[in-house]
Enzyme design. Structure first.
Site: not given
Length: 601
Positions: A299, A406
């Site tokens: 990340d 998403c």
């Protein structure tokens, strides 16, 4: 920075002095930090720009037919499109139901025991009390919501709270949980075990209903033990689509907060018995357990990577390694001699769950209703493409990569997939995972879409200043100054000002509110393209037919890769193989998934 803090402190002290209260007094604040006796309003669950944008794009042009065919069919009439839109909006405005999955790495006896216990809650109807919000302006008012809920319940709505009613409840019979068929595993005897479950209520209802307390206690106990993981249903889809196997090398490029990473580690992080030689006579010595595969969880944000470490710590697995670097520039780890050959790439599977605008998560993040912006999706497009390209680069030959967001916006979904296929020129091929995803309801990807951007809108302060500056009083004063300058009465003219007769030229980005900008947004009576385009134009959208039509100052934002493929490219790309999950199809959030296979083209 210190000065601004001091100013805020001084202003707080002045307000406290006027009210006669000590600013350090916390007596009027509860344990959660909220003010007592404060009237908090419900978030507005409507956004005219967002709803008009998706209406023009054709999001409501197909519907799911749950008949024998169980397929998607076009909405032929305006009534069908309106009904489809109503189902979509009702789902977005409802609270997201909770879901969870059983850990795949558990011992088979523990798994079977948990599955047997869950059967007590699956399919067995229980009467529960459901609370209605105290306000619901954006869905037509509280009375309208009560009438709708009463039509779906077994009892009339009841108000609880004595002389000052504060809570309205209805009673309804529901099955507390239902299985998620595509979250499964194969038992030792070849049978299929369903490991995923979706609850029929949200977390708040689950906590407050006495009739659901056995299920709530069961969930708390096994979550603390690490036997189950609470995870959104659509969030479980990408690892399943990726089809990881034990012993594989897997890269999760944007891993935080870590639910998908845990799902991957449970599969690939198993242990294998290996003989360890003693090094002297070459004979087999003791037997040791070593990880048979590994997952690299990356990340870009160091704080989110630390949160990822906390999430993975409960697995106690040595087969996961956490890194923190920009996904666009993830290191190329294979040897230089292997580049351009069949040995290129290091990972069997790569998951690119890229940063996105997140309008598919509006059910659990109501702030998106207020802050949704089409230009934000356009700004994220190049970043998403760059991360996906790097993911494809580190994927092994005949390996697989999943691209997911998403979001429901084609600027972040199909446009990125089409450009990825265009750049790789046959090295990546889309594959359809639907045949092995039992129970999944996912719409086909789009092969064509419209490209729009929003006009710049001023901040709240800019709008306030604009209104004050162009009030009748200020316009009259400017005219008075102009007459004095013409007559020579004013020897020291003020700073250059705009023509008082053209006051609307100031702050061009600030326009009058559209008649369609209402809360709640009123759906169109006619769904023809002209009517829908009129609404988006009135709400500040600019539509482009091709990249050549984009103004020069906007070409860094509205890129050529945002536009749909040509007819020849559309046949070659086969974008219908992508998965589009809409909230009202499975009572979930919105999600998009594309599965790529790296070929030796």
């Amino acid at each position: 920075m210190a000065r601004s803090k001091w100013n805020r402190k001084r202003k707080a002290e002045e307000r406290a002095a006027k009210s006669g209260k000590d600013p350090r007094d916390k007596a009027d604040v509860n344990a959660a930090g909220y003010k007592l006796n404060q009237d908090y309003s419900v978030a507005k669950t409507s956004n005219p720009r967002m709803e008009a944008y998706y209406s023009l794009l054709g999001l409501h042009s197909t519907r799911f037919d749950a008949g024998a065919a169980a397929s998607f069919v076009p909405c032929l009439t305006d009534e069908e499109k309106t009904a489809e839109r109503d189902r979509f909006m009702s789902s977005l405005r409802a609270i997201l139901p909770a879901s969870f999955r059983i850990d795949r790495s558990l011992d088979a006896s523990v798994q079977n025991k948990l599955i047997r216990e869950m059967k007590e809650f699956v399919g067995k109807e229980t009467e529960v009390e459901i609370e209605l919000p105290t306000r619901s302006d954006a869905v037509g008012g509280k009375m309208n919501l009560m009438n709708t809920a009463h039509a779906q319940s077994d009892t009339a709505p009841q108000q609880v709270g004595g002389d000052n009613p504060v809570v309205t409840t209805i009673k309804r019979k529901i099955a507390p949980a239902k299985p998620i068929p595509f979250i499964s595993a194969t038992d030792s005897d070849g049978s299929t075990l369903t490991l995923g479950y979706q609850l029929s209520v949200d977390r708040r209802t689950l906590r407050r209903n006495p009739s659901l307390s056995p299920l709530h206690e069961w969930l708390k106990t096994h979550t603390d033990c690490g036997h189950i993981t609470r995870q959104e249903t659509v969030s479980m889809i990408p690892p399943v689509v990726l089809d990881v196997k034990p012993g594989m090398a897997v890269l999760d490029m944007c891993a935080a907060p870590g639910s998908k990473t845990c799902q991957l580690v449970e599969v690939v992080g198993g242990f294998a018995n290996r003989d360890e030689s003693d090094g002297n006579d070459g004979e087999s010595g003791r037997r040791c357990l070593e990880p048979d595969g590994y997952v690299i969880a990356n990340d870009a944000d160091a704080k989110r990577a630390y949160m990822l470490v906390t999430q993975l710590r409960r697995l106690q697995s040595p087969s996961v390694f956490v890194t923190s670097c920009d996904g666009q520039y993830f290191p190329i780890l294979d040897a230089k001699d292997d580049r351009g050959t069949e040995k290129e790439g290091m990972f069997h599977r790569v998951l690119c769950d890229v940063p996105c605008s997140g309008d598919g998560t509006v059910r659990k993040n109501p702030g998106i209703w207020r802050h949704w912006n089409q230009n934000g999706a356009l700004a994220l497009h190049p970043l998403q493409l760059s991360i996906a390209l790097r993911g494809a680069r580190v994927t092994r030959l005949n390996g697989y990569m999943v691209y997911s967001t998403c979001s429901m916006n084609p600027m972040e979904n199909e446009s990125v997939v089409a450009e990825l296929l265009r750049i790789t020129n046959g090295s990546l091929v889309l594959e359809d995972p639907r045949p092995r995803m039992e129970g999944l309801i996912a719409r086909p990807g789009w092969s064509t879409w419209k490209v729009l951007r929003e006009e710049k809108r001023g901040s709240a302060k800019a709008k306030k200043d604009h209104k004050k500056k162009n009030s009748p009083k200020m316009i009259a004063k400017r005219k008075e100054w102009a007459e004095k300058r013409e007559n020579g009465e004013c020897h020291s003219p003020p700073k250059e000002r705009q023509d008082p007769n053209n006051a609307e030229e100031d702050h061009e980005e600030i326009s009058e509110r559209s008649p369609y900008h209402t809360l709640p947004y009123i759906a169109p009576e006619s769904w023809d393209e002209t009517t829908l385009r009129e609404r988006t134009t009135s709400l500040g959208f600019v539509e482009y037919n091709s990249h050549a039509d984009v103004e020069p100052e906007w070409r860094r934002r509205v890129r050529a890769s945002c536009f749909p493929p040509t007819e020849v490219e559309a046949k070659e790309f086969q974008l219908h193989k992508c998965l589009r999950c809409l909230p009202h199809d499975m009572d979930t959030g919105g999600f998009f998934v594309a599965l790529f296979k790296r070929s030796n083209h």
